[in-house]
Design a protein around this motif. Structure first.
Motif, mmCIF file in Angstrom:
data_model
loop_
_atom_site.group_PDB
_atom_site.id
_atom_site.type_symbol
_atom_site.label_atom_id
_atom_site.label_comp_id
_atom_site.label_asym_id
_atom_site.label_seq_id
_atom_site.Cartn_x
_atom_site.Cartn_y
_atom_site.Cartn_z
ATOM 1 N N LEU A 386 0.826 -1.204 0.000
ATOM 2 C CA LEU A 386 0.000 0.000 0.000
ATOM 3 C C LEU A 386 0.862 1.257 0.000
ATOM 4 O O LEU A 386 0.552 2.235 -0.696
ATOM 5 C CB LEU A 386 -0.934 -0.009 1.211
ATOM 6 C CG LEU A 386 -1.992 -1.112 1.222
ATOM 7 C CD1 LEU A 386 -2.828 -1.040 2.487
ATOM 8 C CD2 LEU A 386 -2.887 -1.020 -0.003
ATOM 9 N N ASP A 391 -0.531 4.837 -0.803
ATOM 10 C CA ASP A 391 -1.780 4.744 -0.051
ATOM 11 C C ASP A 391 -1.435 4.777 1.434
ATOM 12 O O ASP A 391 -1.030 3.770 2.009
ATOM 13 C CB ASP A 391 -2.510 3.453 -0.421
ATOM 14 C CG ASP A 391 -3.837 3.292 0.320
ATOM 15 O OD1 ASP A 391 -4.139 4.120 1.200
ATOM 16 O OD2 ASP A 391 -4.553 2.320 0.025
ATOM 17 N N GLY A 394 -4.819 3.204 3.912
ATOM 18 C CA GLY A 394 -4.992 1.781 4.175
ATOM 19 C C GLY A 394 -4.203 1.290 5.374
ATOM 20 O O GLY A 394 -4.761 0.633 6.262
ATOM 21 N N THR A 441 -7.479 -6.382 6.868
ATOM 22 C CA THR A 441 -7.781 -5.026 6.391
ATOM 23 C C THR A 441 -6.866 -4.612 5.248
ATOM 24 O O THR A 441 -7.326 -4.063 4.235
ATOM 25 C CB THR A 441 -7.668 -4.019 7.546
ATOM 26 O OG1 THR A 441 -8.511 -4.432 8.632
ATOM 27 C CG2 THR A 441 -8.100 -2.633 7.105
ATOM 28 N N ALA A 445 -7.578 -3.900 1.134
ATOM 29 C CA ALA A 445 -7.165 -2.688 0.421
ATOM 30 C C ALA A 445 -6.319 -3.020 -0.805
ATOM 31 O O ALA A 445 -6.479 -2.427 -1.877
ATOM 32 C CB ALA A 445 -6.395 -1.764 1.365
ATOM 33 N N ARG A 448 -8.496 -4.189 -3.629
ATOM 34 C CA ARG A 448 -9.149 -3.092 -4.362
ATOM 35 C C ARG A 448 -8.190 -2.464 -5.366
ATOM 36 O O ARG A 448 -8.590 -2.055 -6.456
ATOM 37 C CB ARG A 448 -9.653 -2.035 -3.378
ATOM 38 C CG ARG A 448 -10.852 -2.474 -2.554
ATOM 39 C CD ARG A 448 -11.502 -1.304 -1.854
ATOM 40 N NE ARG A 448 -10.591 -0.659 -0.908
ATOM 41 C CZ ARG A 448 -10.475 -1.001 0.367
ATOM 42 N NH1 ARG A 448 -11.199 -2.016 0.846
ATOM 43 N NH2 ARG A 448 -9.651 -0.373 1.170
ATOM 44 N N HIS A 449 -6.893 -2.382 -4.988
ATOM 45 C CA HIS A 449 -5.923 -1.739 -5.869
ATOM 46 C C HIS A 449 -5.602 -2.578 -7.103
ATOM 47 O O HIS A 449 -5.353 -2.026 -8.182
ATOM 48 C CB HIS A 449 -4.630 -1.451 -5.104
ATOM 49 C CG HIS A 449 -4.681 -0.215 -4.274
ATOM 50 N ND1 HIS A 449 -4.868 1.044 -4.811
ATOM 51 C CD2 HIS A 449 -4.567 -0.028 -2.926
ATOM 52 C CE1 HIS A 449 -4.865 1.948 -3.848
ATOM 53 N NE2 HIS A 449 -4.684 1.322 -2.691
#
Length: 523
Positions: A386, A391, A394, A441, A445, A448-449
């Motif tokens: 992330l 990101d 996240g 978690t 994330a 999704r990426h």
């Protein structure tokens, strides 16, 4: 990437092994006493304070900043020193304020560390805790300087000294504790522990951190980035952005430090409980650093390179390979530690720690750590992926979710007042639950990426399972020998060492064979 991961793993193994030895020596000298709880919990306070406002985020943020500043022109190294100096000026100033705050809050912090001490001895234990905190408070500044020196070396591709130097600190602390045991005695309770003993151990542990810092400064000088702290952060946009990103990422290390502190406070209600929890935690995170986390450190540049050119299919492929490597690296220690937790606990317990109740508690906590190191490695890999995608949200969200999950379980252990064994096992479960929540978690994330690309590869999972099954003959043989041979520490050590070596050979051979077959099929 495999070479870099192997280098990080080897040097980290040395430092982590010496760290576990330090906990064992403290336990062997001080015993399962409230004095041991005070020293162990108080001596970790400076590192926890440093972790709250910076911690591992220093390397994750400073390394790319220094790399960008040092490339492109012949004057790049000088520009990198300027950026590093301005970042150091701001971080060391904050560290100085935090060290002063630690001194001012020492009465309250000392009180929190001795809540479990029986009434007649609590005031004496409080005095010992306060004096210890006063002598270890300067370590906050030292650990901040060390983290900056480590980041400087890593930015120039140097990992050995940065990863191995903590070994010297651990060995120096071991020497301090052993001398204290000779001078003042071992296994002393609160009422009979002289104040001079606490002063000696507090000052000695701080001196050990000074030696560690000196080694890291030497490494920084070797790569040409040793510089004095500078003011004027606003004059350098790169330094200002670097500090801003560290501040934004503060919840990530802060929640980890807060969890460690809460767990230590609750464990301190059990005589010797802090020793058990800290040793199991050393195994928990130590194994993850030489397995999954070593892979994630080496993988970060590749993930970041794919993200920089917006090669999202390439990013997904790199992610799946890194996840496969991280899982493979964590499977052998998971199986070995899960199966042999009790013999290992008996083997490592020395001196005053050799009590049946403590051995049972340590064995159960080590079994939990076996699973935790796998989860922790995957959590760290997802977090770095992330960060490679820039990101920051996240990792922050994952840290908060994990913190809440850990605290709920830990407070349950404190409020329900179970027996001591259940308390310590529940505290280790709290750490594991937090890592699981954080890992879930960050994986969500990452998913999704990289969508619509796959998060995992089915073929990788099958190969990992087959390689794990290949270890079964060694594991079964080692278990049989431990149950049927004459009991003895040297015999147990020999059986465990032989079983580990054979299991790793079988695991590695199976993995190599499966990889050759896969590459042949692809060809």
């Amino acid at each position: 990437m495999r070479r870099s991961a192997m280098g990080v793993a080897i040097w980290t193994l040395l430092s982590r092994a010496s760290g576990m030895a330090r906990v064992l020596v403290v336990g062997g000298v001080l015993g399962p006493t409230y004095v041991a709880n005070v020293f162990q919990a108080g001596n970790t306070l400076p590192n926890n304070v440093f972790t709250i406002f910076a911690g591992p985020m220093v390397a994750m943020v400073v390394v790319p900043t220094v790399v960008r500043a040092s490339t492109g022109t012949a004057a790049g190294l000088g520009r990198a020193r300027e950026v590093l100096g301005r970042v150091a000026g701001r971080l060391l100033a904050v560290a100085g304020v935090c060290a002063g705050g630690l001194v001012l809050l020492s009465p309250a912090l000392g009180w929190s560390l001795v809540l479990g001490v029986p009434g007649p001895d609590r005031s004496r234990a409080w005095l010992l805790a306060v004096v210890l905190i006063l002598f270890v408070a300067p370590q906050v500044v030292l650990y901040t300087a060390i983290s900056l020196a480590v980041a400087a070396q890593q930015s120039r591709g140097r990992f050995a000294l940065a990863a191995g130097a903590p070994t010297v600190e651990n060995l120096a602390t071991i020497a301090v504790v052993l001398v204290a045991g000779k001078m003042f005695g071992s296994g002393l309770d609160v009422a009979h522990t002289p104040l001079a003993m606490i002063i000696w151990m507090g000052a000695g542990s701080t001196a050990a951190v000074v030696v560690h810092a000196g080694l890291q400064f030497y490494g920084t000088a070797r790569v040409g980035l040793l510089t004095a702290p500078r003011w004027g952060l606003a004059q350098s946009p790169a330094a200002r952005d670097c500090v801003r990103r560290i501040v934004v990422s503060m919840p990530v290390p802060a929640t980890s430090a807060a969890t460690t502190y809460v767990v230590a406070v609750i464990a301190a209600t059990v005589p010797g409980g802090v020793l058990v929890i800290q040793f199991a935690s050393q195994v928990f995170f130590g194994l993850s650093f030489i397995a999954g986390r070593a892979v994630s450190m080496a993988a970060l540049p590749r993930l970041a390179a794919a993200a920089a050119v917006r090669d999202w299919p390439g990013f997904a492929v790199a992610w799946r390979k890194c996840l496969h490597y991280a899982t493979l690296a964590a499977l052998p220690p998971l199986c070995l530690l899960m199966l042999f937790a009790a013999p290992i606990a008996n083997l490592v317990s020395q001196g005053e720690l050799r009590e049946p109740v403590l051995l049972d508690e340590l064995g159960a906590c080590l079994a939990i750590a076996a699973v935790g190191q796998l989860v922790s490695g995957i959590h760290d890999l997802g977090r770095r992926a992330l960060f490679a995608r820039l990101d920051d949200r996240g990792p922050r969200r994952a840290s908060i979710v994990g913190f809440v999950a850990s605290i709920v379980v830990a407070l349950g252990a404190a409020l329900l007042h179970p027996d001591p064994t259940t308390t310590l096992v529940t505290l280790m479960m709290a750490v594991l639950v937090g890592e699981v929540a954080g890992a879930v978690t960050v994986l969500a994330a990452v998913r999704r990426h990289i969508r619509p690309e796959r998060l995992t590869g089915a073929g990788n999972a099958v190969r990992a399972l087959l390689a794990t099954l290949a270890m079964l003959p060694a594991l079964a043989g080692g278990s049989w020998l431990l149950h049927h041979l004459a009991s003895g520490r040297l015999v147990d050590l020999g059986v465990l060492a032989a079983t580990t070596l054979l299991a790793l050979v079988l695991f590695g051979s199976c993995t190599a064979s499966l990889n050759r077959r896969r590459m042949g099929a692809e060809y």
